[in-house]
Write an enzyme that holds these catalytic residues in place. Sequence first.
Site, PDB file in Angstrom:
ATOM      1  N   TYR A  63      40.402  94.784  80.544  1.00 42.56           N
ATOM      2  CA  TYR A  63      39.221  95.602  80.241  1.00 42.56           C
ATOM      3  C   TYR A  63      38.801  96.335  81.523  1.00 42.56           C
ATOM      4  O   TYR A  63      38.274  95.733  82.457  1.00 42.56           O
ATOM      5  CB  TYR A  63      38.051  94.763  79.719  1.00 42.56           C
ATOM      6  N   PRO A 214      33.284  91.577  65.300  1.00 45.00           N
ATOM      7  CA  PRO A 214      32.441  90.865  64.329  1.00 45.00           C
ATOM      8  C   PRO A 214      31.487  91.772  63.562  1.00 45.00           C
ATOM      9  O   PRO A 214      31.026  91.415  62.485  1.00 45.00           O
ATOM     10  CB  PRO A 214      31.655  89.884  65.212  1.00 45.00           C
ATOM     11  N   LEU A 215      31.212  92.951  64.132  1.00 41.18           N
ATOM     12  CA  LEU A 215      30.247  93.852  63.481  1.00 41.18           C
ATOM     13  C   LEU A 215      30.920  94.971  62.702  1.00 41.18           C
ATOM     14  O   LEU A 215      30.240  95.859  62.193  1.00 41.18           O
ATOM     15  CB  LEU A 215      29.335  94.476  64.547  1.00 41.18           C
TER      16      LEU A 215
END
Length: 291
Positions: A63, A214-215
């Site tokens: 990242y 998750p969203l």
Amino acid sequence: MTTEKSGTFGIGGDLPVTRMGFGAMRLTGELVWGPPEDEAEARRILRRAVELGVNLIDTADVYGPEHNERIIREALHPYPEDLVIATKGGLLRAGRGTRENLMISHDAGEAHIREAVEGSLHRLGIERIDLYQLHRIDPEVPVEDTMGVFRALREEGKIRHVGLSEVSVAEIERARSVVEIATVQNHYNLADRSYEDVLAYCEEHGIGFMPFYPLNAGALAVDATATAIAERLGATKAQVALAWLLARSANMLLIPGTGSIDHLEENIGASALALSSEDFAALDAAGQKPG
Ligand SMILES: NC(=O)c1ccc[n+]([C@@H]2O[C@H](COP(=O)([O-])OP(=O)(O)OC[C@H]3O[C@@H](n4cnc5c(N)ncnc54)[C@H](OP(=O)(O)O)[C@@H]3O)[C@@H](O)[C@H]2O)c1
């Protein structure tokens, strides 16, 4: 507003975390490349997360690359005693690329994994990584070989617990034949349930399940149901999606990501959102319909 009501889970049986964690991936530049536009804001988000009770933060060396781990250290070091930073290795990024081609490659051979662990230890400013996850199985390296390296790193005290990411049940079983697996991080949310078998396996074997995206309920069939329930409960759709995940399994460890303090606080607010069994079932049914 804290994470407390989300409950706790013992990673590897001996590392307790509050189940509402934080995924730091969004605190990077566009396409997860380079530093975030506003580093001071990124540090503020991380500090606010910890202030509100988050003690599980997910990151990866890829990242940024490296910027995400650096910013976590800048924001939070010296770390609170109970903070678990979960990082990952096994992927490389050759350049910024495009949405269609992020220029990612695999390397889960011994030399790269050892180098990656040393790099993460250094950037995070720690002597042992509490949870080290194989970001992806390398198609060129049998997972048993990579897990042999992880096992050795554990014995050397460089990593404490081992996790996997984007794996099938068969792959977890192969990995577990070499080293104990504490967590699995797979794509999963209310509207994408392709890894139900992996979740069931994790529950059966005491493995933490960390759903990524998750969203990502998106504009699928679940949308109308989630919106109606959210309105009735005085909550938001994101909170309903997160509350459903928390209720779905005691092994679920959430790492929602955001680059906004408001969204962070909203997401943490889902820790205390109790869904009735009727609402849980309605969301469950909506999530299983094709979008
Ligand atoms: N293992 C893997 O291969 C893998 C892959 C992807 C991700 N991950 C991990 O999983 C974590 C979570 O994944 P993610 O960040 O990609 O997905 P996510 O948590 O499902 O969603 C993040 C997205 O939703 C938005 N968002 C966040 N809270 C919101 C809210 N309350 N209302 C509306 N929108 C909201 C964010 O935008 P704003 O910034 O505007 O809030 C961002 O665009 C990552 O941080 C990373 O640690 C792992």
